[in-house]
Every structure is written in C-alpha cells, then in structure tokens.
Write an enzyme that holds these catalytic residues in place. Structure first.
Site, short mmCIF file in Angstrom:
data_model
loop_
_atom_site.label_atom_id
_atom_site.label_comp_id
_atom_site.label_asym_id
_atom_site.label_seq_id
_atom_site.Cartn_x
_atom_site.Cartn_y
_atom_site.Cartn_z
CD GLU A 65 4.66 14.67 3.22
OE1 GLU A 65 3.68 15.43 3.09
OE2 GLU A 65 5.58 14.87 4.02
CB ALA B 108 -0.92 0.00 1.22
N1 COS Z 1 -9.41 16.05 2.07
C1 COS Z 1 -10.49 15.44 2.63
N2 COS Z 1 -10.99 14.27 2.18
C2 COS Z 1 -10.38 13.69 1.13
C3 COS Z 1 -9.26 14.27 0.50
C4 COS Z 1 -8.77 15.51 1.01
N3 COS Z 1 -7.71 16.11 0.47
N4 COS Z 1 -8.85 13.47 -0.51
C5 COS Z 1 -9.71 12.43 -0.52
N5 COS Z 1 -10.62 12.58 0.47
C6 COS Z 1 -11.75 11.68 0.78
C7 COS Z 1 -12.68 11.56 -0.42
O1 COS Z 1 -13.62 12.60 -0.43
C8 COS Z 1 -13.31 10.21 -0.18
O2 COS Z 1 -14.33 10.33 0.80
P1 COS Z 1 -15.83 9.72 0.56
O3 COS Z 1 -15.66 8.26 0.31
O4 COS Z 1 -16.52 10.05 1.84
O5 COS Z 1 -16.35 10.44 -0.62
C9 COS Z 1 -12.19 9.44 0.45
O6 COS Z 1 -11.27 10.38 1.01
C10 COS Z 1 -11.46 8.53 -0.52
O7 COS Z 1 -10.95 9.35 -1.55
P2 COS Z 1 -10.55 8.76 -2.95
O8 COS Z 1 -11.71 7.98 -3.50
O9 COS Z 1 -10.01 9.88 -3.77
O10 COS Z 1 -9.41 7.72 -2.53
P3 COS Z 1 -8.46 6.82 -3.42
O11 COS Z 1 -8.28 5.55 -2.71
O12 COS Z 1 -8.95 6.79 -4.84
O13 COS Z 1 -7.03 7.54 -3.39
C11 COS Z 1 -5.25 9.10 -3.35
C12 COS Z 1 -6.76 8.81 -3.15
C13 COS Z 1 -4.63 8.42 -4.53
C14 COS Z 1 -5.21 10.60 -3.53
C15 COS Z 1 -4.53 8.71 -2.02
O14 COS Z 1 -4.52 7.30 -1.86
C16 COS Z 1 -3.11 9.23 -1.95
O15 COS Z 1 -2.89 10.39 -1.60
N6 COS Z 1 -2.12 8.38 -2.24
C17 COS Z 1 -0.74 8.70 -2.05
C18 COS Z 1 -0.34 8.30 -0.68
C19 COS Z 1 0.87 9.00 -0.22
O16 COS Z 1 1.03 10.20 -0.37
N7 COS Z 1 1.76 8.24 0.41
C20 COS Z 1 2.93 8.76 0.97
C21 COS Z 1 2.94 8.43 2.41
S1 COS Z 1 3.73 9.61 3.43
S2 COS Z 1 5.55 9.72 2.79
#
Ligand code: COS
Length: 383
Positions: free
Chosen positions: A366, A133
C-alpha cells in the site's frame, strides 16, 4: 480540544477484537505461517464474528461500525494476533472500500452484501500493481476496450493480496494509455468470469498465511454495469481508498510492534544474566523504553489520521505519516525484540522472528516508505 478517551462503543469493539485475536488467531499463527496455508478455520470464525463486514453500511448487510477510529482499533488487535490473518480481512476491505466510495446503489447491494455474508463472506482482492507499475501506479498497462455493453480487459497483475482465494476483484485498467492516470478505470470482476486467470501463489518472507498471487486477463469481458465510477476516475478512487486503508496498515503495524514489545518485556523481566533480570541492565531497559515510546507515537499518529478521515477532513498527509512511522516502528521494534531475546529471538520456536518477518511488508505494501515520504513532501510543499 484533544481527547484520548475512547467511547464505550470503541472500547467494546476493541475488547471484542482483542478476545478474538487471543482465542482464535494467536494460537494458530505459527502453524499456518510454517505451512504457508490460509487459516480457513480462523477466517470462517472471523466472518461469523463480523470482522469481514462490521465496517460496511447496514443497508448492505454490514455492521454499520463505519467509525474509522474503531476500524483502526480492530486492525491493531487482529494484527497483534497474526498479521497474515489480518491481511486477509484487510485486503478484502481494500476491495470493498472503493465500492463504498464510488459504487452505484446497485453495485453496493450486489457486492457489499456478498462481503457481508457472515456464513461465507466473499473474499476481496484489489488489483492495481503490475510488474512495470508498482510505486508508479499511474503507469499501469492493463487495457480495457469498450465493446458495446462490455469492456474487454487484457493484461497482467502481480503481488495481489488474496488473489488465489478471492471471489470479488476490483481491477484497475486503462481505457486510454496515452492519458496517463486520467485513463485509469476501475472494474468489479467476479472470480468465475471467463478470461480471468488466477496464477501462481507467491512464496513470501512474511505474512505467509496470507496468499498473494498473480492475475492475467485474456479478453476478459466485463459488463459495463461493473465499471466502478466513470472512465478515467479509477486512479482517484484508488488514492481515496488508500487515504483510508493506509491507516489500517498503520494500525496493523502498531499491532505487530506491540506483540513483539510485550513478549520482549516479559522475557526481560524473567531472564536473569549477571545475577539480575536483564531489564535491570540499562542497555536492555533503554531499548524497551524506546520501543514503548515509538509504539505510543505510532498509535497516536494512526488515531489522528483515522479521526480526520472520520470527520471527512483531508487526511492524505496524515495517513501517509501514520503508515510511514508505524511501519518503520514495527520494523525497529521487532528487530529490537529479537535482539532482547538474543539467540532465542533468532529461533523459530519463538514467535519474535515471525513478527520481524511480518513487519517488513508494512514498509512496502500500500505504498513503500519512500512513496509515503513523497506524498508527505508534496503535501507540505503545497502548504
Ligand atoms: N485523493 C484524491 N485524489 C488524489 C489523491 C488522493 N489522496 N492523490 C492523488 N490524487 C489525484 C491528484 O490530485 C491528481 O489529480 P489531477 O490530475 O486531477 O490534479 C491525480 O490523482 C494524480 O496525482 P499525482 O500527480 O500525485 O500522481 P502520481 O502519478 O505522481 O503518483 C503516487 C501519485 C505516487 C502517490 C501514487 O502513484 C501512489 O500512491 N503510488 C503507490 C502505489 C501503491 O500504493 N501501490 C500499492 C498497491 S496496493 S498493495
């Protein structure tokens, strides 16, 4: 109305971070990079100067400089000094900010105050990523079972910044894997918790003075009062945190790019080939012109995202744009700086190759550049 003038407070804080980076960080950067060791002396001095706590509310011992643009200014300066040293501070903020956003008053008093001890602040780590993940954070498999007044966590995390040295961890686990992101729950865990196993330190290409490692949880009991937010709110807490911290990464990327550009500019003014300084050759002059332009553009995107976050306005798209563009800029500018220096740029006796190595992670951690594009694409499709 668009203004580019910083306030007196913002200028003052930037000046303070710049002086600190010049005096305490830049001079030791190469040595700790080479030794792959945590620069504890600089970390302690950074804490004493308030860089671990300036952004936290005064009520919890912080410096109350909550303004997001000021935070961006500080991250740029610290990364200009050394991106690894900045990363130790930034990864601690990445653990503190979810507590600011979602913690109860008791949690804030207990844990934010620990991040705020200037004499020896707690180091923080944010544990989301797992071997299966990474970009797909919602598919994490670490499980948390409720057992009376505790949750029992089992699972594994890797690539966790600060893991080998952290005192306080914000850990994401699922209370119900079949619910996808709606099962993900955040927990605050202290380092001496039985069942928390701090694993191996990773060997890295860049950011080598910032320790990154693995974590395992073996029947780790976490008190219910350490749950951050409600069950199932963890994923949103993580995403809201990224809305703020991706601007920090963008600012850090600008800092690395600026360091490399300044060095290349000075070199180009001094290095004489074919009878004149190489900056007078158009091939080099145009590279420097592009570098300066890209850095300014990256900084402006970063400031916009920070300003929106400060105003409490939606900034997911703008934070991703800033991180995407600034990270790509850092990679391009540092690569071009190596090119301007030629053979010298490739040698470890000169700092430019380190900046190039450090820049790469900006396009990965990130959220990779591809994930930033995915977020931007989804946002623009929504209209
Ligand atoms: N603020 C608030 N809520 C958010 C949000 C944000 N910025 N981004 C997403 N959400 C919410 C969505 O609204 C959705 O909620 P609902 O189901 O209630 O509608 C939920 O979170 C899921 O969002 P989404 O469907 O977009 O999720 P995905 O699984 O498709 O993935 C990404 C979203 C790809 C953006 C996310 O998994 C991600 O950021 N991945 C990268 C991870 C990362 O940065 N890892 C590094 C770790 S730290 S070094």
């Amino acid at each position: 109305m668009i203004g580019f003038e910083l306030t007196d407070e913002q200028r003052e804080m930037r000046e303070m971070a710049r002086r600190f980076a010049q005096k305490e960080i830049r001079p030791i950067a190469a040595e700790y990079d080479e030794r792959e060791e945590t620069p504890w002396d600089a970390v302690k001095k950074a804490a004493a100067a308030g860089f671990f706590s300036y952004y936290l509310p005064k009520r919890y011992g912080g410096g109350d400089v909550t303004d997001k643009l000021t935070q961006a200014l500080v991250h740029e300066e610290l990364a200009w000094g050394c991106a690894a040293a900045r990363s130790i501070i930034g990864a601690t903020a990445l653990a503190a900010i979810p507590i600011v956003l979602a913690g109860t008053d008791d949690q804030k008093f207990k844990f934010l105050s620990e991040f705020s001890y200037d004499a020896k602040p707690a180091i923080g780590a944010f544990a989301l990523t797992e071997p299966s993940a990474g970009s797909d954070a919602a598919s994490l498999a670490t499980e948390a079972w409720r057992d009376g007044r505790h949750y029992i966590l089992n699972g594994y995390k890797h690539f966790i910044s600060n893991a080998p040295i952290a005192d306080i961890f914000v850990i994401f686990a699922t209370v119900n894997i079949s619910r996808g992101h709606k099962g993900i729950t955040a927990f605050i865990v202290e380092k001496d918790t039985p069942g928390l196993i701090i694993g191996k330190k990773e060997k890295k290409r860049g950011l080598r003075a910032s320790p990154t490692g693995t974590l395992a949880f073996e029947d780790m009991a976490v008190p219910v009062e350490n749950r951050l937010g409600e069950e199932g709110e963890g994923f949103k807490i993580a995403m809201q945190t990224f809305d703020i911290t991706r601007t920090h990464i963008a600012a850090a990327a600008v800092g690395i790019a600026r360091a490399a550009y300044e060095y290349a500019l000075q070199y180009a003014q001094e290095r004489v080939q074919f009878g004149k300084p190489i900056i007078q050759h158009q091939a080099i002059a145009f590279m420097l012109a592009d570098m300066a332009t890209q850095i300014d553009a990256a900084r402006l995107l970063t400031w916009r995202a920070a300003q929106l976050a400060e105003q409490g306005r939606p900034c997911t798209q703008e934070a991703s744009m800033a991180k995407l563009f600034a990270a790509d800029t850092a990679m391009k500018v540092t690569t071009d700086a190596v090119q301007v220096l030629g053979g010298y740029g490739f040698m470890r006796d000169y700092p430019v190759e380190k900046w190039m190595r450090d820049a790469k992670i900006m396009q990965i951690y990130e959220g990779t550049a591809q994930i930033q594009r995915l977020i931007i694409a989804r946002q623009i499709a929504k209209g």
